[in-house]
Design an enzyme around this catalytic site. Structure first.
Site, PDB file in Angstrom:
ATOM      1  N   CYS A  75      17.808  23.551  75.316  1.00  0.00           N
ATOM      2  CA  CYS A  75      17.807  22.089  75.207  1.00  0.00           C
ATOM      3  C   CYS A  75      19.173  21.607  75.647  1.00  0.00           C
ATOM      4  O   CYS A  75      20.170  21.837  74.959  1.00  0.00           O
ATOM      5  CB  CYS A  75      17.504  21.642  73.775  1.00  0.00           C
ATOM      6  N   CYS A 219      16.114  14.112  78.598  1.00  0.00           N
ATOM      7  CA  CYS A 219      15.925  15.566  78.545  1.00  0.00           C
ATOM      8  C   CYS A 219      16.954  16.193  79.473  1.00  0.00           C
ATOM      9  O   CYS A 219      16.880  16.023  80.692  1.00  0.00           O
ATOM     10  CB  CYS A 219      14.507  15.942  78.965  1.00  0.00           C
TER      11      CYS A 219
END
EC number: 5.1.1.7
Length: 276
Positions: A75, A219
Site C-alpha cells: 500500500c 491509491c
C-alpha cells in the site's frame, strides 16, 4: 486489553496505524473487518501494522489489512503514513528507512517539507509474477467482461494492478466495471483497477477501484502502476503528476529495471484506543 492507535490519511486514503513494536497483540483478519466498519467501528480503507523486522537488513516489518479483513502485499499511501508514524512515535530517528512487506522491501524517505518519497522498487510485468493469466507478456491485453472486450495493462507494484485508459475520468465506469475487473478469473489473487485519463505528457487524472476496499480517495501503488503503464506505452513521460480524488501524487520512473519513486503527503488525524 486496550491498544493505542493513530488515525492517518494520505490524500484521503485513510488508515488505522498500530504500533506492535512497543505494544504486543495478535491481530487477526476479524479485527481488521470489525474496526474497519465505518458505522460500527473506527472506519478506514486499510489497517497498517508496524512490527519489528524478521530481516536484519531492514528497520521494520509493514503489514496491511484491507477493511474486508484480507491481508495484502503493498500500500503506497500507507507506506508514506508508515514512515511519518515511526518517526513521530520515535520508533526510529532515521528519516530514510527500509521496511519489509509481503510484496518485497521498500525504502521510505521523509523529506524536510513533510512530504514522503517512497522507493517502490521496480514494477513487474511478467504475467505469472502479477499474477495474471496470459499466454505471453504484452503491453496491453484484451480482457472480456460481460461479453465486451476492454484493453488493459497489467502491472505488479508488489500488488496486482489493471490499468485502463479512459476519455473522461468523471464518467469512467469505476463502480460498474471496477468490481468485475477486481474479481476477474484471469487475476487469481484479485486485482486493483485503475481508470486513467491522460491530460498531456506529464499530467493525468486517475480513479482506482481497490481490491477489498472499493473506490478510495487515492491509491499510491495504483498511481505508480498507472504512471508505469502510461510511460511504457508512450502516452506520457516521467515525471508524471497524477490527480486523484484526494489530491496529487508525483511519480518518477526511468524505465524497465529501475525503481518507481512516489512522492506525496502523510497526515496524522487523531490518536485513540481500541479494545482487543
Amino acid at each position: 486489553m486496550l491498544l493505542r492507535f493513530t488515525k492517518m490519511h494520505g490524500l484521503g486514503n485513510d488508515f488505522m496505524v498500530l504500533d506492535l513494536v512497543s505494544q504486543h497483540a495478535h491481530i487477526q483478519p476479524k479485527h481488521a473487518k470489525q474496526w474497519g466498519d465505518r458505522h460500527t467501528g473506527i472506519g478506514f480503507d486499510q489497517l497498517l501494522i508496524v512490527e519489528a523486522p524478521n530481516n536484519p537488513e531492514v528497520d521494520f516489518r509493514y503489514r496491511i489489512f484491507n477493511a474486508d479483513g484480507s491481508e495484502v502485499e503493498q500500500c503506497g499511501n500507507g507506506a508514506r503514513c508508515f514512515a511519518r508514524f515511526v518517526l513521530d512515535k520515535r520508533l526510529t530517528a532515521k528519516k530514510r528507512i527500509r521496511v519489509e512487506t509481503k510484496g518485497g522491501i521498500i525504502e521510505l524517505d521523509v523529506q524536510n517539507d513533510g512530504q514522503v518519497c517512497v522507493d517502490m522498487g521496480p514494477p513487474r510485468f511478467i504475467p505469472a509474477e502479477i499474477p495474471f493469466v496470459a499466454d505471453e507478456q504484452a503491453l496491453n491485453y484484451p480482457l472480456e467482461v460481460d461479453g465486451e472486450l476492454h484493453s488493459i495493462a497489467a502491472v505488479s507494484m508488489g500488488n496486482p494492478h489493471a490499468v485502463l485508459r479512459v476519455d473522461d475520468i468523471r464518467t469512467a465506469p469505476v463502480h460498474g466495471l471496477g468490481p468485475k475487473i477486481e474479481n476477474h478469473p484471469r487475476f487469481p489473487q484479485r486485482v486493483n483497477a485503475g481508470f486513467l485519463q491522460v491530460i498531456d505528457r506529464h499530467r493525468a487524472n486517475l480513479r482506482v477501484w481497490e481490491r477489498g476496499a472499493g473506490e478510495t480517495q487515492a491509491c499510491g501503488t495504483g498511481a505508480c502502476a498507472a504512471a508505469v503503464a502510461a510511460i511504457s506505452q508512450g502516452w506520457m513521460d516521467s515525471p508524471v503528476s497524477l490527480d486523484l480524488p484526494g489530491g496529487r501524487l508525483n511519480i518518477e520512473w526511468a524505465g524497465p529495471g529501475t525503481s518507481v519513486l512516489m512522492t506525496g503527503p502523510a497526515v496524522r488525524v487523531y490518536e485513540g484506543q481500541v479494545r482487543l
